[in-house]
Design an enzyme around this catalytic site. Structure first.
Site, PDB file in Angstrom:
ATOM      1  N   ALA A  99     -13.581   9.009 -43.072  1.00 44.17           N
ATOM      2  CA  ALA A  99     -14.806   8.574 -42.412  1.00 44.17           C
ATOM      3  C   ALA A  99     -14.573   7.171 -41.860  1.00 44.17           C
ATOM      4  CB  ALA A  99     -15.951   8.566 -43.412  1.00 44.17           C
ATOM      5  N   GLY A 126     -12.238  11.835 -45.944  1.00 40.19           N
ATOM      6  CA  GLY A 126     -12.908  12.868 -45.145  1.00 40.19           C
ATOM      7  C   GLY A 126     -11.939  13.668 -44.283  1.00 40.19           C
ATOM      8  N   GLU A 143     -10.673  16.207 -46.520  1.00 38.37           N
ATOM      9  CA  GLU A 143     -11.750  17.185 -46.735  1.00 38.37           C
ATOM     10  C   GLU A 143     -11.863  18.136 -45.551  1.00 38.37           C
ATOM     11  OE1 GLU A 143     -14.634  13.937 -47.751  1.00 38.37           O
ATOM     12  OE2 GLU A 143     -15.087  15.283 -49.410  1.00 38.37           O
ATOM     13  N   GLU A 177     -11.750   7.173 -51.687  1.00 34.95           N
ATOM     14  CA  GLU A 177     -13.187   6.911 -51.824  1.00 34.95           C
ATOM     15  C   GLU A 177     -13.562   6.021 -53.001  1.00 34.95           C
ATOM     16  OE1 GLU A 177     -11.930   9.778 -50.855  1.00 34.95           O
ATOM     17  OE2 GLU A 177     -13.211  10.764 -49.385  1.00 34.95           O
TER      18      GLU A 177
END
Ligand code: DAK
Length: 262
Positions: free
Chosen positions: A67, A112, A115, A135
């Site tokens: 992200a 992300g 992910e 994270e």
């Protein structure tokens, strides 16, 4: 069909679609605009004739470096919730996408980005790919379903180690734990992914779609609950011309025709 938006590009070669996250200056990090454009693109593809989709990142450094931290830095809780909802909708759309998706992981797949790859059906990495879940070092947790998907794919012990330590692992280590299916030199990555996509696309389209759906549905169930899950989808394949043609060809000892998708 080709499609160029601010942060993504899409092109089609035969029955194969290639979706590229295109923010190489920011290591293809996921901001709100990327999330929205990926969603819009995927939605527009659901009803097309593609038989396999490849997702990759632009440039030779990053698949997706997670992200966008610059954008996240300023989010208030309600904006974070909106980002979370949008991101999760993209991951769900990838996972439930009607045809198989291959992640061509051409560099950093962080947070992300990892992910995103986990929401795809198959992950193929270049030799320079690096995987990590940074994270908890940023005061957050994986927010796009990564914790759940990672544990299912590489086992709970390996997943906890990666998430708690934020360790970076190489493509070879990712292969060893089953995070990726194969590793190739970077210059061969897209060709190798295309080769696999073409193999998938050469099989009976309805059967491939039904297989994906059954595999995904059964992953959320206990084994004894999933017995019989394939009865209806299996029987539905018997309505297709492709099934009839392929079985007739076998019995008549002749080559199959190309599958028509009907
Ligand atoms: N966000 C924003 N910019 C990024 C970025 C990122 N994630 N990653 C890289 N960039 C930018 C850098 O800031 C730099 O920009 P300039 O300074 O040139 O303007 C440019 O990309 C090149 O990066 P580097 O100079 O750092 O390049 P290096 O080769 O030295 O290092 C790197 C590459 C990928 C190792 C490094 O950039 C890095 O560590 N990047 C950050 C990786 C990371 O921590 N990713 C975020 C993980 S957290 C949520 C759901 C999901 C998430 C959050 C919330 N909700 C449900 C709400 C997900 C969270 C994450 O993904």
């Amino acid at each position: 069909m080709t499609l160029t938006m601010n942060t993504i590009t899409y092109e089609k070669q035969g029955f194969i679609g290639i979706l590229t996250i295109n923010r190489p200056k920011a290591m293809n990090a996921f901001n709100n605009e990327v999330v929205t454009e990926v969603y819009v693109c995927l939605e527009s593809l659901v009803k097309t004739d593609i038989r396999c989709l490849i997702v990759t990142g632009a440039g030779d450094k990053a698949f997706v470096a997670g992200a966008d931290i610059r954008e996240m830095q300023h989010l208030n809780p309600s904006e974070a919730a909106a980002f979370s909802r949008a991101g999760n909708a993209v991951m769900a759309l990838l996972e439930d996408f009607p045809v198989p998706i291959i992640a061509a992981i051409n560099g950093y797949a962080m947070g992300g980005g990892c992910e995103l790859a986990l929401s795809c059906d198959i992950r193929i990495a270049s030799e320079n790919a690096v995987f990590a879940f940074p994270e908890v070092g940023l005061g957050i947790i994986p927010g796009f379903g990564g914790a759940q998907r990672l544990a299912r794919i590489i086992g709970i012990g390996n997943a906890k180690e990666l998430i708690y330590t934020t360790n970076r692992i190489t493509a070879q280590d990712a292969l060893r734990v089953g995070l990726v299916n194969a590793v190739h030199p970077q210059e061969q990555l897209i060709d190798k992914c295309m080769e696999m996509a073409e193999k998938i696309a050469a099989n009976a389209p309805t059967a491939v779609r039904v297989a994906k759906d059954v595999i995904n549905k059964s992953m959320g169930m206990e084994l004894h609950q999933s017995y019989g899950l394939e009865v209806l989808p299996f029987s539905a394949c018997f309505l297709t011309n492709d099934r009839r043609m392929a079985m007739d060809a076998f019995v008549e000892k002749r080559p199959k025709d190309a599958f028509s998708g009907t």
